[in-house]
Structures are given as structure tokens and as C-alpha cells.
Scaffold this active site. Sequence first.
Site, short mmCIF file in Angstrom:
data_model
loop_
_atom_site.label_atom_id
_atom_site.label_comp_id
_atom_site.label_asym_id
_atom_site.label_seq_id
_atom_site.Cartn_x
_atom_site.Cartn_y
_atom_site.Cartn_z
N CYS A 43 0.83 -1.21 0.00
CA CYS A 43 0.00 0.00 0.00
C CYS A 43 0.86 1.26 0.00
O CYS A 43 0.66 2.17 -0.80
CB CYS A 43 -0.92 -0.02 1.21
SG CYS A 43 -2.02 1.39 1.25
N CYS A 48 -1.67 1.81 -2.87
CA CYS A 48 -2.61 2.91 -2.63
C CYS A 48 -1.98 4.30 -2.66
O CYS A 48 -2.50 5.21 -3.31
CB CYS A 48 -3.28 2.78 -1.26
SG CYS A 48 -3.31 1.14 -0.53
N LYS A 51 -0.25 5.42 -5.93
CA LYS A 51 -1.36 5.43 -6.90
C LYS A 51 -2.18 6.71 -6.76
O LYS A 51 -2.44 7.42 -7.73
CB LYS A 51 -2.23 4.18 -6.67
CG LYS A 51 -3.34 3.95 -7.63
CD LYS A 51 -4.67 4.49 -7.20
CE LYS A 51 -5.21 4.10 -5.87
NZ LYS A 51 -5.82 2.80 -5.78
N TYR A 178 -10.02 -2.80 -10.74
CA TYR A 178 -9.81 -1.41 -10.35
C TYR A 178 -8.40 -0.93 -10.67
O TYR A 178 -8.21 0.23 -11.04
CB TYR A 178 -10.20 -1.18 -8.88
CG TYR A 178 -9.18 -1.59 -7.84
CD1 TYR A 178 -8.26 -0.68 -7.33
CD2 TYR A 178 -9.15 -2.89 -7.34
CE1 TYR A 178 -7.34 -1.05 -6.37
CE2 TYR A 178 -8.24 -3.26 -6.38
CZ TYR A 178 -7.33 -2.34 -5.89
OH TYR A 178 -6.42 -2.72 -4.94
N GLU A 182 -7.77 2.35 -12.95
CA GLU A 182 -7.07 3.47 -12.31
C GLU A 182 -5.82 3.86 -13.10
O GLU A 182 -5.58 5.04 -13.38
CB GLU A 182 -6.69 3.11 -10.87
CG GLU A 182 -7.89 3.08 -9.93
CD GLU A 182 -7.55 2.62 -8.52
OE1 GLU A 182 -8.36 2.86 -7.62
OE2 GLU A 182 -6.49 1.99 -8.31
N HIS A 435 -26.22 22.97 0.76
CA HIS A 435 -26.36 23.42 -0.62
C HIS A 435 -25.36 24.52 -0.93
O HIS A 435 -25.15 25.39 -0.09
CB HIS A 435 -27.79 23.94 -0.81
CG HIS A 435 -28.09 24.32 -2.21
ND1 HIS A 435 -28.24 23.38 -3.21
CD2 HIS A 435 -28.26 25.53 -2.79
CE1 HIS A 435 -28.51 24.00 -4.34
NE2 HIS A 435 -28.51 25.30 -4.13
N GLU A 440 -25.86 16.39 -1.40
CA GLU A 440 -27.22 16.72 -0.95
C GLU A 440 -28.27 15.88 -1.68
O GLU A 440 -29.36 15.67 -1.17
CB GLU A 440 -27.51 18.21 -1.09
CG GLU A 440 -27.60 18.71 -2.51
CD GLU A 440 -27.86 20.22 -2.57
OE1 GLU A 440 -28.79 20.69 -1.92
OE2 GLU A 440 -27.10 20.92 -3.29
#
Length: 458
Positions: A43, A48, A51, A178, A182, A435, A440
Site C-alpha cells: 500500500c 494505494c 497510486k 480497479y 485506475e 447546498h 445533498e
Amino acid sequence: MMSYDYDLVVIGAGSGGVRAARIAAGYGAKVAIVEEYRIGGTCVIRGCVPKKLYVYASRFADSFQIAGSFGWTVDAKFDWPTLVSNKDKEIARLEAAYVAGLEKPGVEIIRDRATLVGPNTIRLVAADRELTAGTILIATGARPFIPDIPGKEIGITSNEAFDLPSLPHSILIEGGGYIAVEFATIFAGLGVHTTIVYRGERVLRGFDEDMRLGLEAGLQSRGIHLMYETTITALRKDGDDVVARFANGVEAPYGAVMFATGRVPNVNGFGLAEVGVKLTDGGAIAVDDRSQSSIPSIYAVGDVTGRALLTPVAIREGHAFADTVFGNKPTIVDHSMIGTAVFSEPEIATIGFTETQAAARGDIDVYIARFRPMKNTLSQKSDRVIMKLITEANGGRVLGLHILGPEAGEMVQLAAVAIGMNATKADLDRAIAMHPTAAEELVTFKAPTYVYRAGVKH
Ligand code: FAD
């Protein structure tokens, strides 16, 4: 009672092993951790973290594309060696922090390759000596799977992709998971002509269908060429290029070819079979819900157990192991609701059941919002955000949440807290919207977009 050199020896200083070693030492255990490469594991060193840094680098392309609509003039140039060397500095800083984190509670770091010799004995290959431990934890992770085709050694994997001496003019990435998508968006964002070749019918098998379709459209809009239902059957060099041959016999040259064809548990070549540690049918170490293997003194956590190949899962399993075995706090990790993010462009994040899975379980309501992110409304950029909320028809409990679009990971991470507490549609509705945000939409869904009753979509 037999005495051992250590209470615990951990093999592998990645996400799972480091956490287990630190926590066990914190409980007063005498702990050593053996690592043959760099402290931090996949990782931190080549997964991770680098990446995500490269994802950030590649996303400037999208910002530059719409900058003009906000009045900016940008003259952008990209320098790959600068990115690689800044990444290297950051990884070195993190590695040092991991080393300090281990040393502080008194974990002994041994830089060597470990092999198992018996249920309580490990041999250090370079030092050529043995150590004994009351408990051994295997946290050796996983490695890229490379298809066995002629010329496979000319291809690269994610391991090498981070440190290419220069950016290739084009790249062919094999795979549909993935890591494939990626890296495709990283390279495409940095200006490399990018092609994905995948044996399946669409990228991201196992993800919700709308996410797969949305991502496919997003990849294509970034100029990424998608080749489905075929594979690379051979590679050969041609000058500086790599020529790939596909299953239909057609050949094409690329600047580089990368395999992102899955990851396999690191179970070979360090004595597991000899000591009698049993594997699953999928070739991972078989463990029970306390991460104990078929040999009572040997435990395993993280990717090598093949449960969910994600860093936070490895960390949780390592922590639970230390709590259970050294902290007198038996802890079982719940693998049922694991959220996950794909840092492609557009980004995807997801937790819980896909629509197909949820519909197979019972009656459900499906709420979908599709809209242009506000940041793009001044430009021609056509990307859409897709949000899909799946709830139980009876009672409204949230069964799944799938988001495609900017900051999807950040949104689903927070929603995961509520979903883990069995949030219902009414709970989401009670929150007053903020908002203007994208999130939302999640608290302002009115009627379902469609429903499933007795397995039929209405
Ligand atoms: P690892 O971190 O792989 O650590 C295992 C360690 O054991 C290695 O350092 C290895 O050198 C060492 N080792 C192996 N055998 C021996 C031996 N015999 N003796 C001594 N040492 C040994 N996960 C996420 O959650 N989010 C992401 O965004 C993400 N992105 C990723 C991107 C890429 C390109 C890759 C490859 C992976 C990514 N992952 C991501 C997955 C994540 O990296 C792993 O799930 C995680 O590192 C697993 O931790 P681990 O402790 O099981 O093993």
C-alpha cells in the site's frame, strides 16, 4: 513450558503485519517483524499511496480542460521525472514513519526473507539463522498475476509502472479490475494514448451495472480505447516498442504493455506446504474468523488470506489478531459491509449490495440521480454524476449506495457510518441538505426511480 526467542514473529511489514506487530508489542509481547523489501508493504510503497498521488497528478488535465470556462488561460506542461522523484521522497518519509511506529513500542525489525521451518520456527534466509516464536503471523500480501504467454517478461505490472524511466507514448493495459482502470486514467490524464484490453464484456465486473456503464462512458470520453472479450496472447520487442498479439491474431505496437490481470496471494516458496498450513481452493491461506490457520500457532491476515484485498481490511484483521491473541480481547472482523473506492476518472465508490444482488434478496426501492457536476456547467464537459441508493421496500433500510463522480470516495466513506448503523431512507431524509453540494442529492431523493416487487422491475 517451552521458551521461545519471541512471543510473536510477523512475516511481512505491510498494512496487516505492521499493525499486528505494533499492537501486540503495545500489549507487552516480545515481537519481531521480518521484511524482505521495504517497510510499509504494497500500500505504502507501490499501491494505494503512490497510486493516489499519481491520480492527483493526472486529474490536473481535467481541471485545465475546464479552466478556460472560468476565465483562466493555462499553459500546462508535465514533467514525469519530477512526479516520480517527489513521489519517492514522500514514500521514503512514510516508510520512516512506519519504522518509527514499530520501534516505539519495541518491535524488532529484521530485514531479511523469512521461511517457515516448523510451527514455531522461522529461518532467516540471508542471515542463515533460525528464530523461534510462540506465535507466527503470516502477512506476506499478494503480488501481480502475470499471464503465462510468450514474451510476458517484456510487460510491466503496477510494481514497475510507478517508476518508468519516461512516460511511454502509448500503453496497453490488460485487465478490467480497479487497478487496470485506475492506471488507464492515470496514463491517459498524463497524455499517454491508452488502451484497455479485457477478456470480459465490460470493466469492473462485480460492481453495480450503472457504475460500470458510467465508468465505461467516462473512460471513452477521455480517449481511452476499450477492447473487450479478447486477451493478449504474445508480446515481442520491436525497437523501443512492444508488439502485442491478440487472440484473433492481430498485432499492434505500444510504448509499453502493462498486466493488471489480478493479484495472487504470496503463499509460495516459504515453507507453508512443508509445515502443513492449509490453503483455500483459491490458493490463499485458509483461516478461521480469528485469522488462525490449520496450524494452531500460525495465524495469517491481509491479502494472503484472500478475504478482501484492501488495506483497511488487512489493518483491521491485524489489529483484531493482536487484540485476540495478546490483548485478551477476542475480536472478530465483520467482512459483510466493506466500502470500496475506485480512483479512476470518473471516481467510483460503493458499499453494500448492487441492484442485481439486492433485487435477488427481496423487494427493493431504487433511487437514481444523474446530473452534471456544478464545476462543469460553465464548460462543454459532458461528464455526469450518478448516485444510486438501494433500500429495502419494507422499512427502508439502506442496502447499497453507489456513486460515480468527483469525490465519490469521500461521500461514501461518510455515508458508510450511517449505513453501518442500519440507516433507513427516513434517516437520510431527516438530514437537512447542504447546498450547493453533490452529496445533498442523497438526502433529497423523493419517489423511487423504480422498484422491484417479487423480483420484477416496475
Ligand atoms: P502487503 O502490504 O502486500 O505486505 C506484505 C509484505 O510482506 C511485503 O512488504 C512483502 O515484501 C513482504 N513479504 C512477503 N513475503 C515475505 C517473506 N517470505 N519474508 C519477508 N517478507 C515478505 N487497497 C486499498 O485499500 N485502497 C487502494 O486504493 C489500494 N490501491 C492499490 C493499488 C495497487 C497498485 C495495489 C497493487 C494495491 C492496492 N491496494 C489498495 C491493496 C493494498 O495495497 C493491499 O490490500 C494491502 O497492502 C495488503 O496488506 P498486507 O499486509 O496483506 O500485504
